[in-house]
Scaffold this motif. Structure first.
Motif, PDB file in Angstrom:
ATOM      1  N   ASP A 102      -5.391   8.096  -1.292  1.00  0.00           N
ATOM      2  CA  ASP A 102      -6.718   7.882  -0.702  1.00  0.00           C
ATOM      3  C   ASP A 102      -6.786   6.535   0.005  1.00  0.00           C
ATOM      4  N   GLN A 103      -6.168   5.527  -0.610  1.00  0.00           N
ATOM      5  CA  GLN A 103      -6.170   4.194   0.000  1.00  0.00           C
ATOM      6  C   GLN A 103      -5.444   4.230   1.348  1.00  0.00           C
ATOM      7  N   LYS A 105      -5.037   6.761   3.292  1.00  0.00           N
ATOM      8  CA  LYS A 105      -5.869   7.484   4.265  1.00  0.00           C
ATOM      9  C   LYS A 105      -6.974   6.584   4.817  1.00  0.00           C
ATOM     10  N   LYS A 106      -7.550   5.795   3.917  1.00  0.00           N
ATOM     11  CA  LYS A 106      -8.627   4.891   4.330  1.00  0.00           C
ATOM     12  C   LYS A 106      -8.113   3.886   5.361  1.00  0.00           C
ATOM     13  N   ASP A 107      -6.955   3.318   5.052  1.00  0.00           N
ATOM     14  CA  ASP A 107      -6.372   2.333   5.969  1.00  0.00           C
ATOM     15  C   ASP A 107      -6.067   2.950   7.330  1.00  0.00           C
ATOM     16  N   ARG A 109      -7.610   5.559   8.699  1.00  0.00           N
ATOM     17  CA  ARG A 109      -8.877   5.818   9.383  1.00  0.00           C
ATOM     18  C   ARG A 109      -9.476   4.542   9.947  1.00  0.00           C
ATOM     19  N   SER A 110      -9.345   3.444   9.219  1.00  0.00           N
ATOM     20  CA  SER A 110      -9.949   2.195   9.686  1.00  0.00           C
ATOM     21  C   SER A 110      -9.103   1.545  10.783  1.00  0.00           C
ATOM     22  N   THR A 113      -3.543   0.817   9.818  1.00  0.00           N
ATOM     23  CA  THR A 113      -2.155   1.269   9.741  1.00  0.00           C
ATOM     24  C   THR A 113      -1.574   1.513  11.128  1.00  0.00           C
TER      25      THR A 113
END
Ligand code: ADP
Ligand code: MG
Length: 725
Positions: A102-103, A105-107, A109-110, A113
């Motif tokens: 999840d982390q 994925k968050k990175d 999306r923001s 990455t």
């Protein structure tokens, strides 16, 4: 991102390097321009940077498909530690838990990455595909792209699904990178990834600093390796073995010889593997003994040697593995141990596999065998295999060039072979052609009615060992071609046809001689003989010591031990412990003067000690002895120990005798007191104290019928344990 950006500045800014290596810049520009790119660069050439740098410059996230989880972590650590932006690289693979995923994925999306490393298995997962559809992808990098092809060493079926998945996630430029690159593999990769139009960047595969050598593998291979490592002590090296079992055994042998070595294979858990890897990078370990699971992407620039304990399954694998040596341009010795026996073993293993796979496997093996047995420059052969022409005949940095064999004129034989290939309509492999020129009417040849052709048996009067070298060297010279798409059948080239018409002197080197059996005399070193002079001196010393200490001579060292000392000349306590009947205890108590005597004797007589030529083997760890010692420590009755270990009581006594004779103290009083009368114990004990010998029969005779053999043996154990240890 426009393409007029100053890339050197960016390189310096993100990675701290002053200039690009090889064609890195051109490669990066091609990718930035949105083109598919194909990169062939030897290991250590700097492939990673070709996708890492552009990912930082482009909008969105670059997806890097990479085959190994260990490799991913390593690369992510490197890039996160290297570039000044922190946390721009992440990975998705089966080692992550839900929260970590999840982390990530968050990175993504923001927009944090820039580089996402994924294992092919993860990439093809439905849920990731769904997620990635919503992400802006800058490009796809397929690292270690040879995994797409079955024509190599570690084919990964998931790699074949990459193109369709890219189609689903969303199109973007593709960059494929690999270090192994026969034409066949190259075509496979491009086809499978759908990048047949890709611009290709091919660096020379030559690694001038690497030294190549092939040695006959004998039963002394362990000793050869230990010797080699001792001569290169303190240097980092990797030893590849084919089986996990061998990996562990060899690592144990090296450790027993005081070499800082560790084993690495896919059977160890992830934590152990990554610790071993770190220890190697941090130089807590000098030598890694590994299966081919080790090394992909490991960036240790100063690996000084790579040893192949077993014949590699393909030259692709061999070249990639040896490529890990000397990445910094310094020394890199690549030594392969080759035996026909190994070759036959590998061929046998293949019999269970599907026919097509068997066929590929055999051809790859044949190439390796040819490489090993040939006396042609190793570099020339390797580069030729990867489609590159090495212009010189002598590279000066391989065993064959440093010890060149005499060349012989094989013009006639070459013409015979070329004519044969033509007569056989370019439809047969090398072994068939050889049978044909030799005039062997095998069933196969008779079935094809080839024995009726005029060319049949044209070379029957020639040296039978000339044919393999002639064929291989004709391939290198460009007279013949091997059609790998087509079972490796031999084709004749224009140059070959010209040669038949107008032959000119063609010199070849004959193959090295390899024996069929690696157990034969090649490995037989001199058998050591007893040194009678030293033996007498040792006996005298023992007599003196015995008088001084007031204990019988045999309690100090038994004759067999002295004989052994006078044979192998131990000159250190460590070596002394290896003498049968001498344990750590005895060695320390009495050993000092003995080794001093032996040392003096060796020096005075210029004796070459077998120990200097020998390595320590790993004793088949006697678990039984260890168990017995532990049980006695816990005061377990001896008969129960025998039961528990499933041995006879007599055998147990024999084991215990061996233990105390070699100098380990064992207190069996608890048991003696339980099963024997006190005065029996005392009588027997006294007898041994007075006796000239510890011989059991003599003792039984002297002591008379009141005492059982078991009793005598038990007390003798007590006596030895207390006096000698
Ligand atoms: P490959 O994947 O081709 O085997 P790597 O990408 O692991 O090689 O790079 C090998 C080494 O070269 C690494 O230590 C890397 O940091 C270094 N390297 C790459 N590019 C450069 C450069 N332009 N200048 C200096 N060192 C570089
Ligand atoms: Mg790499």
């Amino acid at each position: 991102m426009t393409n007029d950006v100053n890339l050197t500045e960016k390189l310096k800014h993100y990675f701290g390097f002053n200039s690009f290596k090889g064609e890195q810049e051109e490669i990066i520009r091609n990718l930035l321009a949105g083109n598919d790119t194909f990169v062939l660069m030897p290991t250590g050439g700097g492939k990673s940077l070709c996708y890492q740098l552009p990912s930082l410059l482009m909008e969105g996230t670059a997806i890097v498909v990479s085959p190994l989880i260990a490799l991913m972590k390593n690369q992510v650590d490197v890039i996160n530690g290297m570039s000044e932006e922190t946390g721009v690289a992440h990975y998705l693979n089966s080692s992550l838990n839900k929260a970590a995923i999840d982390q990530v994925k968050k990175d993504i999306r923001s927009g944090l990455t820039k580089l996402l490393y994924v294992a092919p298995e993860s990439l093809t997962k439905e849920e990731y595909v769904e997620f990635l559809k919503s992400v802006k992808i800058s490009f796809y990098a397929i690292d270690e792209a040879h995994c797409i092809s079955e024509w190599g060493h570690d084919f990964r079926p998931e790699y074949r699904r990459i193109r369709p998945i890219i189609g689903q996630i969303g199109n973007a430029p593709v960059i494929a990178l690999t270090a192994t690159a026969t034409d066949k593999v190259r075509t496979d990769i491009k086809k499978s990834l759908g990048i047949t139009q890709a611009k290709e960047f091919k660096n020379s595969f030559n690694r001038p600093n690497l030294y190549y050598e092939v040695r006959q593998k004998t039963k002394d291979v362990d000793r050869d390796i230990v010797k080699f490592i001792r001569q290169n002590s303190g240097k980092s090296g990797i030893i590849y073995c084919l089986s996990r079992k061998k990996v562990e055994e060899l690592a144990a042998v090296l450790q027993a010889n005081n070499i800082k070595a560790a084993a690495y294979h896919a059977g160890f858990d992830a934590a152990t593997r990554s610790k071993t890897q770190d220890d190697f990078l941090m130089e807590k370990i000098d030598v890694i003994v590994a299966t081919i699971a080790f090394g992909m992407g490991i960036d240790k620039p100063d690996v000084r040697f790579v040893i192949h304990y077993d014949i590699p399954k393909s030259l692709e694998g061999y070249y990639q593995e040896t490529g890990r040596a000397g990445r910094d341009g310094g020394e890199g010795k690549c030594i392969a141990f080759y035996s026909r026996k190994d070759l036959h073993k590998l061929e046998k293993f293949m019999e269970g596999k599907p026919v097509a796979e068997q066929d590929i496997g055999r051809q790859l093996l044949q190439e390796t065998a040819a490489y090993a047995e040939s006396s042609v420059c190793r570099r020339k052969m390797l580069l030729h295999y990867f489609g590159e022409d090495y212009p010189k005949d002598n590279c000066g940095n391989c065993d064959n060039c440093l010890h060149p064999k005499v060349k012989i004129d094989a013009t006639k034989e070459t013409v015979i072979v070329l004519r044969a290939v033509k007569a056989l309509k370019e439809d047969f492999r090398s072994d068939y052609v050889i049978d044909f020129v030799k005039g062997r009417d095998t069933d196969d040849i008779k079935d094809h009615k080839h024995d009726l052709l005029p060319e049949f048996g044209e070379g029957e009067d020639c040296d039978i060992k000339i044919w393999n070298p002639v064929i291989r060297q004709s391939i290198i010279a460009g007279f013949l071609k091997k059609d790998v798409e087509n079972y490796g059948v031999l084709k004749i080239t224009k140059g070959g046809l010209d040669f038949i018409k107008n032959p000119y002197t063609f010199m070849v080197v004959k193959d090295a001689e390899f024996s069929e059996d690696d157990d034969d005399e090649v490995g037989e070193r001199q058998t050591a003989a007893l040194d009678p002079e030293l033996f007498a001196m040792l006996q005298d010393l023992r007599k003196d010591t015995s008088r001084k200490l007031g204990i019988p001579p045999y309690v100090i060292f038994q004759d067999v031990s002295l004989e052994q000392m006078a044979t192998v000349y131990p000159i250190s306590l460590e070596e002394l412990v290896n003498i049968p009947g001498v344990g750590v205890g005895k060695a320390h108590r009495y050993g000092k003067e003995f080794i001093a005597l032996i040392k003096r004797h060796c020096e005075e007589n210029d004796i070459e000690r077998p120990e200097d030529l020998r390595i320590r083997t790993v004793p088949k760890k006697s678990m039984l002895k260890v168990k017995i010692i532990q049980s006695i420590d816990r005061k377990m009755p001896l008969d129960d120990i025998a039961d528990a270990q499933n041995i006879d009581f007599e055998d147990l006594l024999t084991e215990i005798e061996a233990i105390v004779y070699s100098g380990t103290k064992l207190n069996i009083d608890y048991f003696l007191e339980d099963v024997m009368d006190d005065d029996h114990i005392d009588d027997i004990y006294e007898y041994f104290r007075e006796s000239e010998t510890d011989d059991l029969e003599v003792a039984m005779d002297e002591l008379g019928e009141d005492y059982t053999e078991d009793e005598v043996r038990l007390v003798r154990i007590k006596f030895f344990s207390e006096l000698a240890n």
